[in-house]
Design an enzyme around this catalytic site. Structure first.
Site, PDB file in Angstrom:
ATOM      1  N   ASP A 144      -3.538   8.200  -0.986  1.00 53.00           N
ATOM      2  CA  ASP A 144      -3.824   7.115  -0.042  1.00 53.00           C
ATOM      3  C   ASP A 144      -5.265   6.630  -0.212  1.00 53.00           C
ATOM      4  OD1 ASP A 144      -3.434   5.567   2.556  1.00 53.00           O
ATOM      5  OD2 ASP A 144      -5.012   6.957   3.164  1.00 53.00           O
ATOM      6  N   ASP A 173     -23.472  14.090 -24.691  1.00 45.21           N
ATOM      7  CA  ASP A 173     -22.046  14.217 -24.427  1.00 45.21           C
ATOM      8  C   ASP A 173     -21.485  12.988 -23.715  1.00 45.21           C
ATOM      9  OD1 ASP A 173     -23.521  14.773 -22.223  1.00 45.21           O
ATOM     10  OD2 ASP A 173     -22.690  16.766 -21.866  1.00 45.21           O
ATOM     11  N   GLU A 175       1.644   5.598  12.785  1.00 42.29           N
ATOM     12  CA  GLU A 175       0.353   5.119  13.296  1.00 42.29           C
ATOM     13  C   GLU A 175       0.336   3.601  13.465  1.00 42.29           C
ATOM     14  OE1 GLU A 175      -4.419   5.558  12.358  1.00 42.29           O
ATOM     15  OE2 GLU A 175      -2.974   5.859  10.745  1.00 42.29           O
ATOM     16  N   ASP A 176       0.965   2.853  12.539  1.00 45.23           N
ATOM     17  CA  ASP A 176       0.793   1.397  12.505  1.00 45.23           C
ATOM     18  C   ASP A 176       2.022   0.592  12.900  1.00 45.23           C
ATOM     19  OD1 ASP A 176      -1.792   1.826  11.650  1.00 45.23           O
ATOM     20  OD2 ASP A 176      -1.296   1.678   9.521  1.00 45.23           O
ATOM     21  N   HIS A 196       0.812  -1.229   0.000  1.00 42.34           N
ATOM     22  CA  HIS A 196       0.000   0.000   0.000  1.00 42.34           C
ATOM     23  C   HIS A 196       0.846   1.280   0.000  1.00 42.34           C
ATOM     24  CE1 HIS A 196      -3.034   2.977   0.978  1.00 42.34           C
ATOM     25  NE2 HIS A 196      -2.448   3.224   2.150  1.00 42.34           N
ATOM     26  N   HIS A 232       3.993   7.158   5.357  1.00 41.52           N
ATOM     27  CA  HIS A 232       2.829   7.834   5.933  1.00 41.52           C
ATOM     28  C   HIS A 232       2.088   7.011   6.990  1.00 41.52           C
ATOM     29  CE1 HIS A 232       0.543   5.498   2.876  1.00 41.52           C
ATOM     30  NE2 HIS A 232      -0.497   5.691   3.670  1.00 41.52           N
TER      31      HIS A 232
END
Length: 765
Positions: free
Chosen positions: A139, A259, A76-77, A48, A72
């Site tokens: 993300d 369209d 947190e993880d 990811h 990123h």
């Protein structure tokens, strides 16, 4: 999964000066930190962050943003800390990772109050560095691409959050390509049947007509070559959600959409854009009202392009967009182009919008919103609506959301101009303030310094800026009224008790009740949040309560109010003298006066302490607002005749809204001021007698039919008992149904049935 050397090669392809060591270190650190972690799909979690970084390389972003993408989720993880990231990768990366981590924790699909507060935090993070939002959008995009591994209810929650928040945000930041993919991925989850149906219809059309895109692309290329215009041309089928949205907006089936296909002409210069437009219009017939020039009038997010729809090959309508390479880059990637690199240096794209200007505009709503719901409404209005471009008399361009009115226009110029607006001229013709503005119109605001914003304006505006300013002005005016009323109530009580009126005493009282100052204390008393008796009891505990009581105030025209309350008529039922009335105590708003049969009273059945039995006094002392529903002939002079009748009865029209227009008749709501029920009934009778009027009735939302006199009796003699009887159909001798049809109508009532009996239409309807 993109491997380490492949990711570095992608970055160095657009930024040869990239720091290869930094990228390698981030890749290795992230891979080790996430070792042993797996996604819902069963694949390694590290897939990811790498995919997010890969998406951002497609936007040609700087090293710090790519490294942030790789890291990123580490704080947190995993066991990684911000201190560790700061030591290894520097302050810039650490700040970006911290910003993304905080955004990840926000629950934007929570309740409205929490959602509004979390949106505040989102915009605050964006205002510090918009690259935080770019990483978060990438993300979310990868998570939506792989959403199938989540549980169904979680898929729906994430898809709705994406559709309502992240996709509009991407669009507002000019990232149209990402917005379209986010919308379509969400559409796949939220309404898979409609999406599959559109895809199937598109396949049927392709099988029936052949490769239309290739054929029309060839036609355009040949046309431009003949004109000597050097340009790239390509066509595409629009995404299923885009097609579905147009079907909903236009109310047309798939077969009638014009369209479904879009074609883009990418030229070398602005001049070539207009040359290409001329060539296309000479070759094919242009469709009226389907032309927009966003080159001369760019959108706020920096978008520039010429849009035109033409009747092309085989009379098939197609949309053509014409822009330069620079414009195309901004149209696809929006503010991301601000950080994009070419040959090791940031791109100098002169069309990139200032990403902070919109955030600065939004900051006003942070300060002026009275509650979180107001802020949430403001943000959603700003994100979702397209734009129209209007001009001031001096030629200045004002950009507004579609559906905007002259009031929005006035507030867009300056709050002071909006507050004092009394009218508007559109293209030099006087128009009502509720007129919807169109592209290219010149608007002149007519002002009067004594004017103040009206409550009805809020329903006539679509911009958050206008609504916030109107609410702020109304709150200020309401507070000033409460302060004056509170002061008068306190002075009256102090005089009766023989106590001195002094600022020191008031300041002491304010402190005892937790008020900011004496003015705040008076405002709370005027708003009925606090009574003067409570203040006096706190100041002088030895004074008997009976001494503090005072007679009801004179001049309001309503009996039954104590000195600490003021009353205002409910907009839900618009009672007038002659109607049986009930008061409901509203903290912060005084007492709301309702007609006995108002359906809103049902909401207060379990709160008897808030009910106040009221009576009119000085009937007709001042005009009261009520509403009529009219059906009258669509013929010359009919409306003028209606207005004349109302004027002849010495009544003012304070609002007029056409609710239905047909070839042979109009249906309209007319708000009028009347002295009392008898005055209203004379107006109704006169109007019903007019040949041009088919139906006239008072708008009473309580019931669809007339009240029946002499209905069942109720054992409860309280105001609530009367209200229950009225709503059930038994208004009693003081009920609304009895008075307006009986003695209150000496002229004999309406000529075409009973116009005042609830909402029942006249006989001629």
């Amino acid at each position: 999964m993109t491997r380490q050397f492949e990711l570095i090669e992608k970055v160095k392809a657009y930024n040869p000066g990239s720091d290869e060591g930094l990228l390698s270190a981030a890749y290795v650190f992230g891979m080790r930190s996430h070792a042993g972690q797996f996604r819902k799909s069963g694949e390694e979690y590290w897939v990811h962050p790498v995919a997010v970084a890969d998406i951002l390389t497609g936007l040609r972003l700087d090293d710090a943003t790519i490294v942030t993408a790789l890291l990123h989720d580490t704080v947190e993880d995993t066991g990684a800390t911000l201190i560790e990231l700061r030591e290894l990768f520097g302050d810039e990366v650490a700040e970006l990772v911290d910003g993304v981590t905080k955004l990840t924790k926000l629950q934007l699909s929570s309740t409205e109050t929490e959602q509004a507060e979390n949106l505040r935090k989102l915009f605050f993070a964006m205002s510090r560095d918009v690259r935080v939002l770019l990483v978060k959008l990438a993300d979310r995009l990868h998570n939506m691409r792989t959403i199938g591994a989540m549980r169904p209810h979680k898929q729906e929650q994430k898809a709705r959050e994406t559709m309502e928040i992240y996709a509009p945000l991407a669009g507002r930041m000019g990232m149209q390509k990402m917005r379209e993919e986010l919308e379509d991925l969400s559409f796949t989850v939220l309404d898979p049947e409609s999406r599959e149906d559109i895809i199937a219809r598109r396949e049927e059309l392709r099988a029936r007509t052949g490769d239309v895109i290739e054929a029309i692309t060839g036609d355009i290329k040949d046309l431009l070559a003949a004109e000597g215009i050097d340009a790239r041309v390509y066509g595409r089928e629009k995404r299923p959600f885009s097609i579905w949205r147009k079907m909903q907006q236009k109310g047309e089936p798939f077969s009638r959409l014009s369209d479904i296909y879009g074609f883009r002409i990418i030229t070398r210069s602005d001049m070539d854009c207009y040359r290409a437009l001329g060539a296309v219009h000479r070759k094919w017939r242009a469709v009226p009202t389907r032309f927009k020039d966003y080159i001369s009038q760019p959108k706020d997010n920096g978008y520039r392009s010429i849009h035109t729809t033409v009747s092309g090959r085989d009379a098939r309508r197609v949309e053509v967009q014409i822009r330069t390479e620079e414009m195309h880059e901004v149209a696809e990637t929006g503010i991301a182009a601000h950080w994009a690199y070419k040959n090791g240096a940031p791109t100098e794209n002169r069309f990139v919008a200032d990403p902070f200007r919109w955030l600065r505009d939004l900051s006003e709503s942070f300060e002026t919103a009275e509650n979180p719901d107001e802020f949430l409404e403001h943000v959603k209005l700003e994100m979702f609506q397209d734009q129209v471009f209007c001009f001031t008399p001096k030629g200045k361009v004002i950009k507004l959301p579609r559906g905007a009115t002259p009031i929005d226009f006035a507030y867009a110029i300056h709050t002071r101009i909006g507050d004092s607006c009394v009218g508007a001229k559109i293209d030099n013709v006087r128009k009502p303030l509720w007129t919807v503005l169109q592209n290219g119109q010149t608007v002149e605001v007519i002002r009067a310094e004594a004017q103040r914003p009206q409550p009805v304006w809020e329903q006539m505006t679509v911009t958050g800026r206008a609504r916030a300013a109107i609410r702020r002005a109304l709150r200020s005016e309401r507070r000033a009224k409460h302060v004056r009323m509170g002061e008068a109530i306190l002075r009256q009580l102090f005089e009766r008790l023989g106590r001195d009126w002094s600022s020191r005493t008031l300041d002491f009282a304010a402190q005892k009740f937790g008020c900011a100052d004496a003015e705040d204390l008076q405002a709370r008393i005027g708003a009925a949040e606090l009574s003067a008796v409570q203040v006096a009891a706190a100041l002088w505990p030895d004074v008997e309560t009976d001494e503090m009581q005072s007679p009801a105030p004179e001049g309001d025209g309503i009996k039954g109010l104590d000195a600490a309350r003021h009353a205002h008529e409910g907009h839900c039922c618009l009672p007038v003298p002659g109607d049986r009335i009930i008061g409901i105590a509203e903290p912060g708003k005084g007492v709301t006066v309702h007609a006995i049969d108002c359906p809103m009273l049902a909401h207060y059945e379990e709160e008897p302490e808030r009910w106040i039995d009221l009576r009119w006094e000085n009937d007709g002392a001042r005009p009261r607002q009520t509403a009529l529903s009219l059906i009258f002939a669509h013929e010359r002079g009919a409306l003028a005749r209606v207005c004349t009748v109302i004027s002849d009865e010495f009544s003012d029209i304070i609002g007029l809204e056409f609710t239905e227009r047909r070839p042979d008749f109009y249906r309209a709501r007319v708000d009028v001021e009347v002295r009392d029920l008898k005055h209203l009934n004379r107006i109704v009778t006169r109007l019903a007698a007019e040949p041009v009027v088919t139906e006239v009735r008072r708008i009473l939302p309580a019931r669809e039919s007339a009240l029946v006199a002499g209905a069942q009796s109720w054992s409860d003699p309280s105001p609530r008992g009367f209200a229950q009887a009225a709503r059930a159909g038994g208004g009693g001798d003081e009920g609304r149904g009895g008075d307006i049809r009986g003695d209150a109508a000496p002229e004999g009532g309406a000529a075409k049935g009973d116009p005042a009996a609830g909402d029942a239409p006249g006989a001629g309807a």
